[in-house]
Design an enzyme around this catalytic site. Structure first.
Site, PDB file in Angstrom:
ATOM      1  N   GLY B  11      -6.687   7.516   5.269  1.00 55.29           N
ATOM      2  CA  GLY B  11      -5.629   7.165   4.322  1.00 55.29           C
ATOM      3  C   GLY B  11      -4.257   7.301   4.942  1.00 55.29           C
ATOM      4  O   GLY B  11      -3.957   8.309   5.581  1.00 55.29           O
ATOM      5  N   GLY B  13      -1.356   7.143   3.129  1.00 55.67           N
ATOM      6  CA  GLY B  13      -0.363   7.434   2.102  1.00 55.67           C
ATOM      7  C   GLY B  13       0.614   8.481   2.627  1.00 55.67           C
ATOM      8  O   GLY B  13       0.676   8.731   3.835  1.00 55.67           O
ATOM      9  N   ASN B  38      -7.054   3.164   7.433  1.00 57.24           N
ATOM     10  CA  ASN B  38      -6.436   2.774   6.160  1.00 57.24           C
ATOM     11  C   ASN B  38      -6.935   1.389   5.763  1.00 57.24           C
ATOM     12  O   ASN B  38      -7.190   0.534   6.608  1.00 57.24           O
ATOM     13  CB  ASN B  38      -4.899   2.771   6.286  1.00 57.24           C
ATOM     14  N   GLU B 170       9.483   5.835 -15.570  1.00 61.70           N
ATOM     15  CA  GLU B 170      10.225   5.014 -14.603  1.00 61.70           C
ATOM     16  C   GLU B 170       9.887   3.541 -14.774  1.00 61.70           C
ATOM     17  O   GLU B 170      10.747   2.674 -14.654  1.00 61.70           O
ATOM     18  CB  GLU B 170       9.914   5.490 -13.176  1.00 61.70           C
ATOM     19  N   GLN B 314       6.429  14.156  -2.790  1.00 68.20           N
ATOM     20  CA  GLN B 314       7.128  15.240  -2.102  1.00 68.20           C
ATOM     21  C   GLN B 314       6.159  16.287  -1.563  1.00 68.20           C
ATOM     22  O   GLN B 314       6.247  16.711  -0.410  1.00 68.20           O
ATOM     23  CB  GLN B 314       8.121  15.883  -3.079  1.00 68.20           C
TER      24      GLN B 314
END
Lengths: 396, 396
Positions: B11, B13, B38, B170, B314
């Site tokens: 992955g 990400g 990926n 959002e 984060q």
């Protein structure tokens, strides 16, 4: 008539808008009340629609607000949908009101002719209005987005265009130009995308010059379009299209450009029609009512050999000019003039920088024909809106 | 081990790509073989995806080609889909090959958690990848195009966002910003469009500062978003959404942002999981295999009060940094370091020029918070790609 006569124009397509513009130019003050009725508050340029349908141009470039073309002191504009024409009562039933007329101009445009092919009505889209081409454009792009989540669904990437007449040919030209961009945008291998142009007649663009037809099909084949000529569509379903050959092509996108008929309201109003189109007299009037004129795709005009001219923006525009002349003649009790179609040339675009056309007996192709196409487009913009409209909407 | 150890990262990400980038920076020549696997050849910035989903930003701005981030002389990149993790055999089954590892980093990202609500899996879309947000964007625009042909279908203009956590909030902020443009583009009366934010918890943004939550819901309400809080979704069908209150909202568009769980392959591989997420030790390793690290949405890290931190870009980024450090430590036989999450601030955007955020104990809102959000985005771009990436992808 002691009061001033009322002219009602139904439809602001080529025929209707040109009639209205000519009337507002040539009628004297208080000579007639002119009302233009249209479903939308804009006129659209039908012969451009293959571009926004494919997504190669913005739909805004194919429409003009009617308020920009019509002088509201001279012509009343009513935004409404026509429900019924009552020629005996000289009345028009709109969705929200009723209009009376002394003279009527029917320019309601065509409807897709599906020739009774099952499923086309329900499952195929048509290139015939701003709304319909925005639907086609979004539908096509949506198929690419959906394909990325369901990579076994190659039918999402198969596009069938039924009918290889002018509209069908112009549309596949644009679509073939659009595909590489869509593939890039959605990370799709271009080899997976298929465009089929399916035509029941043995050739594309039936009736057009054979040499130019061959040139056109070669250009489009090189762009990746696969032609299936002499091949009728037997049925259209939600899963795809069955051909007369027995072959079934899986697809979620069928665009039907195979034929145009007149508006169904003309039949309903009791006019004699052929495929919904009214055979008008040489002054563009119906044979039943001499105060009712028909222009554009709802009318049939015969060529000198006694065959109907194919419906086109060019013929509708010229009809609008004659129709306005004859309405003024009727009001002023002066002689009307016969409609004579003058073919100023026919050009079909084949995507970017490619086209084929005939001007008189001269054949044009390639980039030169594409430029000619632009000139034809601009001439029309000039007819309806003068130089300012050419500058605003002309694509240089 | 006499041969050089093999590190496989699953992955690309936040967690995976940062691990790979740190390894390529700090590993010496021939100290380890690093392979990054990926599904796509690009990394995407998940915390941006609400914008391309609503259509307020180009999806290209939310992704970066992996080849721009990875030095191919130091890290092997394999574009493939992981099918199975076999920790006992130290093998990874890809769709087209098999990889062996000495150390494994699982950063496969989350999957939508539907909490067993019937129909969500089949009928709702999710904001979770470039492909999925392109689908949402095109789906929304397609509804406007379809509505114009079927003006009684107001369900085409009703948009339901399930879940009012950060992503849901959002997204509705962006969607509310987009609606006026879509209405203009498609000649749709804006009053007909409805956006519902539906949340089972009594408040939006559960767990976030109540004053900022109130500010956020006010901003969004003023933009036209209708909140249905304390309202669970009972079922989702092709026709719409049934709420726990018994109300049925007709819609053709449901976006589910209500929850994230870990990747299903972790359960299948035999790791102890909670909603598909693995509770890692303080060095980010699984309790079952000390050569297997888990980062990002597939991992659970506890806060000092013993509650799991909510998954975020984060925390995944910081885990990637620690994970790379600990892999190098393991190879060099030096002490690993404990993972300590440092919350550098949390900001939620609410559409154009509006946001709410917490930095330490300080509350920020409005334009100032929107600028802070941009800075946070840029800091991440800087971490993975340095100044050049900030310049290319940062939206100033």
């Amino acid at each position: 008539m002691s009061r001033i006569p009322r002219i009602v124009i139904l439809g602001a397509g080529y025929g209707g808008i040109v009639t209205a513009i000519r009337l507002q130019k040539h009628l004297n003050y208080n000579e007639a009340d002119v009302t233009l009725v249209n479903k939308h508050d804009y006129h659209y340029i039908t012969t451009h629609l293959h571009m926004p349908a494919a997504g190669t141009d913005n739909p805004e470039n194919s429409r003009v607000n009617i308020s920009r073309l019509i002088d509201e002191f001279k012509v009343d504009f009513v935004k409404s949908t026509v429900m019924q024409i009552k020629p005996i009562e000289k009345k028009i039933i709109l969705e929200d009101s009723t209009l009376s007329y002394d003279y009527l101009v029917v320019g309601l445009g065509g409807e897709p002719e599906t020739f009774g092919i099952p499923g086309l009505q329900e499952h195929a889209m048509n290139i015939r209005s701003i709304n319909s081409v925005r639907l086609i454009r979004e539908h096509i792009e949506y198929q690419f987005a959906k394909y990325k989540g369901e990579p076994d669904r190659l039918d999402y990437l198969t596009f069938i265009v039924g009918g290889a007449g002018f509209t069908g040919i112009e549309f596949v030209g644009e679509l073939a130009d659009r595909i590489p961009n869509l593939c890039k945008k959605y990370d799709v291998d271009q080899k997976l995308v298929k465009i089929f142009s399916i035509e029941a007649a043995p050739n594309a663009m039936p009736g057009f010059d054979p040499e130019l037809v061959e040139y056109a099909t070669n250009v489009l084949t090189n762009k990746g379009v696969v032609f299936k000529l002499g091949t009728a569509i037997k049925e259209c379903t939600a899963a795809g299209v069955e051909l007369a050959t027995g072959e079934f092509v899986k697809t979620t996108t069928v665009i039907w450009t195979g034929g145009i008929r007149g508006n169904h309201m003309l039949d309903q109003a009791g006019f004699a029609t052929m495929r919904g189109r009214v055979k008008v007299d040489s002054f563009l009037r119906t044979t039943e009512y001499e105060n009712v004129y028909v222009v554009g795709d709802c009318s049939i005009v015969m060529n000198p050999e006694g065959k109907p001219y194919p419906p086109s923006g060019q013929i509708a525009t010229q009809q609008g000019e004659t129709c306005a002349y004859n309405l003024i003649a009727a009001i002023r009790n002066t002689p009307p003039k016969e409609f004579k179609y003058i073919n100023k040339g026919t050009v079909a675009s084949l995507g970017k920088r490619e086209a084929v056309g005939m001007v008189g007996t001269r054949k044009v192709k390639g980039n030169k024909a594409a430029l000619l196409k632009k000139l034809v487009d601009m001439r029309y913009l000039y007819i309806i809106g003068g130089i300012p409209l050419v500058i605003r909407k002309g694509r240089f």
